[in-house]
Enzyme design. Structure first.
Site, short mmCIF file in Angstrom:
data_model
loop_
_atom_site.label_atom_id
_atom_site.label_comp_id
_atom_site.label_asym_id
_atom_site.label_seq_id
_atom_site.Cartn_x
_atom_site.Cartn_y
_atom_site.Cartn_z
N ASP A 251 138.37 89.28 -7.50
CA ASP A 251 137.89 88.36 -8.53
C ASP A 251 138.88 87.25 -8.84
O ASP A 251 140.05 87.30 -8.50
CB ASP A 251 137.67 89.12 -9.84
CG ASP A 251 139.00 89.47 -10.53
OD1 ASP A 251 139.89 90.01 -9.84
OD2 ASP A 251 139.16 89.18 -11.73
N PHE B 164 144.85 82.14 -2.63
CA PHE B 164 144.12 83.01 -3.55
C PHE B 164 142.70 83.21 -3.03
O PHE B 164 141.97 82.24 -2.82
CB PHE B 164 144.11 82.44 -4.97
CG PHE B 164 143.70 83.47 -5.98
CD1 PHE B 164 144.62 84.40 -6.45
CD2 PHE B 164 142.39 83.55 -6.42
CE1 PHE B 164 144.25 85.39 -7.35
CE2 PHE B 164 142.00 84.55 -7.32
CZ PHE B 164 142.93 85.46 -7.78
N ASP C 159 149.80 91.71 -2.35
CA ASP C 159 150.33 90.36 -2.55
C ASP C 159 151.86 90.48 -2.65
O ASP C 159 152.55 90.54 -1.63
CB ASP C 159 149.66 89.81 -3.82
CG ASP C 159 150.01 88.38 -4.13
OD1 ASP C 159 150.25 87.60 -3.21
OD2 ASP C 159 150.01 88.02 -5.33
N GLU D 64 143.48 100.09 -1.31
CA GLU D 64 143.77 98.87 -2.08
C GLU D 64 143.03 97.69 -1.46
O GLU D 64 142.81 97.64 -0.25
CB GLU D 64 145.30 98.65 -2.07
CG GLU D 64 145.80 97.39 -2.73
CD GLU D 64 145.50 97.24 -4.21
OE1 GLU D 64 144.33 97.43 -4.59
OE2 GLU D 64 146.41 96.90 -4.97
N ASP D 65 142.63 96.76 -2.31
CA ASP D 65 141.93 95.59 -1.81
C ASP D 65 142.88 94.63 -1.10
O ASP D 65 142.66 94.20 0.02
CB ASP D 65 141.17 94.87 -2.94
CG ASP D 65 142.04 94.58 -4.17
OD1 ASP D 65 143.24 94.92 -4.16
OD2 ASP D 65 141.51 94.02 -5.14
N ARG E 12 133.33 88.83 -7.71
CA ARG E 12 133.47 90.15 -7.07
C ARG E 12 132.27 90.47 -6.19
O ARG E 12 132.36 91.23 -5.23
CB ARG E 12 133.61 91.25 -8.12
CG ARG E 12 134.89 91.20 -8.92
CD ARG E 12 135.07 92.52 -9.67
NE ARG E 12 136.06 92.44 -10.73
CZ ARG E 12 137.37 92.58 -10.56
NH1 ARG E 12 137.86 92.78 -9.34
NH2 ARG E 12 138.20 92.52 -11.58
P1 IMP Z 1 150.66 92.71 -6.08
O1 IMP Z 1 151.08 93.76 -7.06
O2 IMP Z 1 151.33 91.39 -6.34
O3 IMP Z 1 150.80 93.13 -4.64
O4 IMP Z 1 149.17 92.37 -6.37
C1 IMP Z 1 148.17 93.22 -6.06
C2 IMP Z 1 146.94 92.99 -6.92
O5 IMP Z 1 146.81 91.63 -7.35
C3 IMP Z 1 145.72 93.27 -6.07
O6 IMP Z 1 145.34 94.61 -6.21
C4 IMP Z 1 144.69 92.32 -6.65
O7 IMP Z 1 144.03 92.96 -7.72
C5 IMP Z 1 145.49 91.17 -7.19
N1 IMP Z 1 145.50 90.04 -6.23
C6 IMP Z 1 146.52 89.65 -5.42
N2 IMP Z 1 146.20 88.58 -4.67
C7 IMP Z 1 144.92 88.30 -5.01
C8 IMP Z 1 143.99 87.29 -4.54
O8 IMP Z 1 144.26 86.46 -3.66
N3 IMP Z 1 142.75 87.33 -5.11
C9 IMP Z 1 142.38 88.23 -6.06
N4 IMP Z 1 143.21 89.19 -6.51
C10 IMP Z 1 144.47 89.22 -5.99
MG MG Z 2 143.80 95.26 -7.23
#
Ligand code: IMP
Ligand code: MG
Length: 178
Positions: free
Chosen positions: A159, A152, A103, A99-100, A165
């Site tokens: 992105d 962010f 959050d 995973e990138d 990206r």
């Molecule tokens: P989560 O489900 O809230 O943990 O969000 C995870 C997904 O949200 C990641 O795989 C990203 O694609 C996107 N995301 C969360 N934070 C960021 C950010 O700071 N920049 C860009 N994409 C984000």
């Molecule tokens: Mg993602």
């Protein structure tokens, strides 16, 4: 009036690359000589995956899932949807989710729950970035590249509305109109 956005560098290409090599060493040590199926979450993790897999030998397979919980905004909607499922049957395999960024944790907790029902031999998670302050759901993270503040970020696969990206580094994007 058009809003002016600002990119504030957070992690350099060198920092990302050397941390990726360290993570690869840890992962390889933990899995030993067993084959690993890397499951990358599209789209954000494509560059991290590309750099990570090249640190491994020929016992690595790759598959992709696409999951979305974001629209074009910067706040997680918490509404997790599978847009593209795996092609490979993971039963009995060593699976590493790539995973990138983590959050709220919604994406990972949902995906881990789903993949566990398919009875992998092992299921581990590597995330390049984690925002611990943003966590709302437990996300089981085995390997984390960097813990970052609750901002962010874009670049190196990440992105905002499909832009940035291709930046070779990671930057905080500020000045966004909500
Ligand atoms: P989560 O489900 O809230 O943990 O969000 C995870 C997904 O949200 C990641 O795989 C990203 O694609 C996107 N995301 C969360 N934070 C960021 C950010 O700071 N920049 C860009 N994409 C984000
Ligand atoms: Mg993602």
């Amino acid at each position: 009036m058009a809003s002016s956005t600002l990119l504030e560098p957070l992690l350099t290409t060198d920092q990302i690359q050397s941390r990726t090599r360290e993570l690869a060493r840890e992962i390889a040590r933990d899995f030993g000589s067993e084959p690993i199926l890397m499951v990358a979450i599209l789209k954000g993790s494509f560059l991290f995956l590309a750099d990570l897999i090249r640190e491994f030998g020929d016992n690595v397979m790759v598959d992709f899932v696409m999951i979305s919980s974001y629209g074009d905004g910067t706040e997680s909607s918490g509404n997790v949807q599978i847009r593209k499922d795996l092609d490979i049957n993971i039963e009995g395999k060593n699976v590493l989710i790539v995973e990138d960024i983590v959050d709220t944790g919604a994406t990972l907790s949902h995906l881990c729950e789903l993949l566990q029902t398919r009875r992998p031999k092992a299921l581990k998670v590597v995330a390049l970035l984690s925002k611990p302050m943003a966590r709302k759901q437990h996300a089981p993270l085995d390997y984390v590249g960097f813990e970052i503040p609750n901002e962010f970020v874009v670049g190196y696969g990440l992105d905002h509305a499909e832009r940035y990206r291709n930046l070779p580094y990671i930057a905080i994007l500020s000045g966004l109109t909500p």
